[in-house]
Design a protein around this motif. Structure first.
Motif, PDB file in Angstrom:
ATOM      1  N   GLY A 193       0.824  -1.203   0.000  1.00  0.00           N
ATOM      2  CA  GLY A 193       0.000   0.000   0.000  1.00  0.00           C
ATOM      3  C   GLY A 193       0.862   1.259   0.000  1.00  0.00           C
ATOM      4  O   GLY A 193       2.022   1.240  -0.410  1.00  0.00           O
ATOM      5  N   GLU A 194       0.288   2.364   0.446  1.00  0.00           N
ATOM      6  CA  GLU A 194       1.038   3.615   0.523  1.00  0.00           C
ATOM      7  C   GLU A 194       2.109   3.523   1.605  1.00  0.00           C
ATOM      8  O   GLU A 194       1.860   3.014   2.693  1.00  0.00           O
ATOM      9  N   VAL A 218       3.807   4.134  -3.500  1.00  0.00           N
ATOM     10  CA  VAL A 218       2.995   2.934  -3.272  1.00  0.00           C
ATOM     11  C   VAL A 218       3.866   1.716  -3.572  1.00  0.00           C
ATOM     12  O   VAL A 218       4.642   1.713  -4.531  1.00  0.00           O
ATOM     13  N   LYS A 229       0.685  -1.997  -9.291  1.00  0.00           N
ATOM     14  CA  LYS A 229       0.294  -0.700  -8.728  1.00  0.00           C
ATOM     15  C   LYS A 229       1.439   0.002  -8.005  1.00  0.00           C
ATOM     16  O   LYS A 229       1.286   1.125  -7.537  1.00  0.00           O
ATOM     17  N   SER A 230       2.599  -0.639  -7.920  1.00  0.00           N
ATOM     18  CA  SER A 230       3.743  -0.067  -7.215  1.00  0.00           C
ATOM     19  C   SER A 230       4.319   1.117  -7.968  1.00  0.00           C
ATOM     20  O   SER A 230       4.362   1.141  -9.202  1.00  0.00           O
ATOM     21  N   THR A 233       3.400   3.946 -12.507  1.00  0.00           N
ATOM     22  CA  THR A 233       3.448   2.709 -11.733  1.00  0.00           C
ATOM     23  C   THR A 233       4.199   1.665 -12.571  1.00  0.00           C
ATOM     24  O   THR A 233       4.488   1.893 -13.756  1.00  0.00           O
TER      25      THR A 233
END
Length: 413
Positions: free
Chosen positions: A70-71, A182, A273-274, A289
């Protein structure tokens, strides 16, 4: 349309084309699998140290790092640094790889992706040298995201000392990067390298397919007969070019899609999503991303494919035999690699980036430049290298298409 279908069938049914297309399919699968085999992780089970490889290593890494998915907040970064510093001091070690395996897996592995990026932000402004984890003050991490643009500014002063405009453009690009970063575990930079290598090999195979399109019929003198037909010259030139481009484009698109689907399935889809800043460099200029980066590299590879195939067809329309056409096509295809190894000067860098295959080169190609900070210069003006590579490819596609048709139509004159 009938002639177009016949030309497609003629090219596709040749033994060489079938073998090359089969090789392209095999390469796509193999290059997605190979990065998995490089994954290793030492663990301790029942008091015995053992090495895990492949999917087992990926599974252990993803499970260990699931807590940071996540963040990534500054509090998480500070806690990770405090843990690392405390453990290193407790075991009187300077580097984390010197820690006992059990300690590393329990304490460091869960936060390792954060620790790998933190030191570079606090690199010395004069030398660019990053401190070791043991030398970090965890309190610095309270202002980590404020420090990132400062580090970029210092870095650009070191790398582009004589070109202040490059630093200004880099800072404007970096201002668009989303913070906090992220992160989702699983991805390996090996997978990115093999995507780049896959694109290189796919384009190479398509260049080989395109090389004899015109020159083979010059060599056998079949072209002399075809030019006497109702749709000789102009229309025939367009049909041959369109068939070669369509075969190359469809093959590349299908093989690249297969490669990415397999690769992302092997490493897990969440990592797409990183932020690329937590995988490559904290100050990577692109606000993408990992998933967006993969697509950008694939799209640039597709543009370079069309440029390379169009240029190869132009060479084919000029050469009297297939050997000459293929030799010249391979020479120009490999030229960006040769130029990269020969010199890193501004003029040579411009040349290798402007060549049709510059975007797919395994040295200095679009994929590697996307994670770097290189700018090309014209006087005091600067352009980020990926923009040059992509722009050149998009211009070369129509230029070499027109030149190919013109060259073929004028061949017998």
């Amino acid at each position: 349309m009938r002639l177009f279908r016949l030309e497609l069938k003629r090219v596709v049914k040749t033994r060489t084309t079938w073998m090359l297309l089969a090789a392209a399919l095999l390469i796509s699968v193999l290059m997605a699998w190979l990065p998995v085999t490089f994954e290793t992780r030492n663990v301790v089970e029942d008091g015995v140290e053992k090495e895990l490889t492949g999917f087992d290593a990926i599974r252990v890494k993803r499970q260990a790092q699931a807590g940071i998915a996540g963040e990534i907040t500054e509090a998480q970064l500070k806690a990770a640094a405090e843990t690392a510093v405390r453990v290193l001091r407790e075991y009187e070690k300077e580097y984390m790889y010197q820690l006992p395996t059990e300690v590393y897996v329990e304490k460091i592995l869960p936060v390792a992706p954060l620790l790998s990026r933190v030191p570079e932000v606090y690199a010395d402004a004069e030398t660019g040298m990053a401190p070791g984890i043991a030398a970090l003050d965890p309190d610095w991490l309270d202002h980590f995201y404020e420090s990132c643009p400062v580090h970029l500014k210092n870095l650009m002063k070191l790398e582009q000392r004589d070109y202040p405009e490059a630093g200004e453009k880099a800072e404007k690009m970096y201002a668009k990067v989303k913070m906090p970063f992220v992160f989702y575990p699983g991805y390996s930079t090996n997978a990115y390298d093999y995507q780049m290598l896959t694109i290189f090999l796919l384009v190479l195979l398509c260049v080989i397919i395109a090389a004899p399109i015109y020159s083979a019929e010059y060599q056998t003198h079949a072209d002399d007969i075809l030019r006497c037909a109702k749709y000789g010259k102009g229309k025939l030139a367009v049909i041959k070019l369109a068939a070669a481009v369509l075969i190359s484009a469809v093959s590349f698109a299908l093989c690249m899609a297969l490669h990415l689907i397999l690769s992302d399935s092997f490493f897990g889809w969440d990592f797409l999503k990183s932020s690329m800043q937590l995988v490559f460099s904290t100050v990577s200029l692109s606000a993408m991303t990992i998933g967006q980066l993969q697509l950008a590299v694939a799209a640039a590879g597709f543009a370079s494919l069309l440029a390379s195939v169009s240029f190869t067809l132009f060479l084919s329309s000029r050469c009297q035999n297939t050997v000459a056409a293929l030799a010249l096509a391979l020479l120009f295809f490999l030229s960006p690699i040769i130029l990269f190894m020969a010199s890193g000067g501004n003029g040579i860098s411009w040349l290798r980036c402007l060549l049709p295959s510059g975007g797919v080169s395994i040295l200095g190609g679009f994929a590697s430049e996307m994670t770097d900070f290189n700018f090309l210069h014209i006087g005091s003006r600067c352009v980020w290298t990926p923009y040059v590579i992509l722009g050149a490819a998009l211009v070369e596609i129509p230029v070499f298409t027109v030149l190919t048709i013109r060259s073929y139509c004028r061949h017998s004159q």
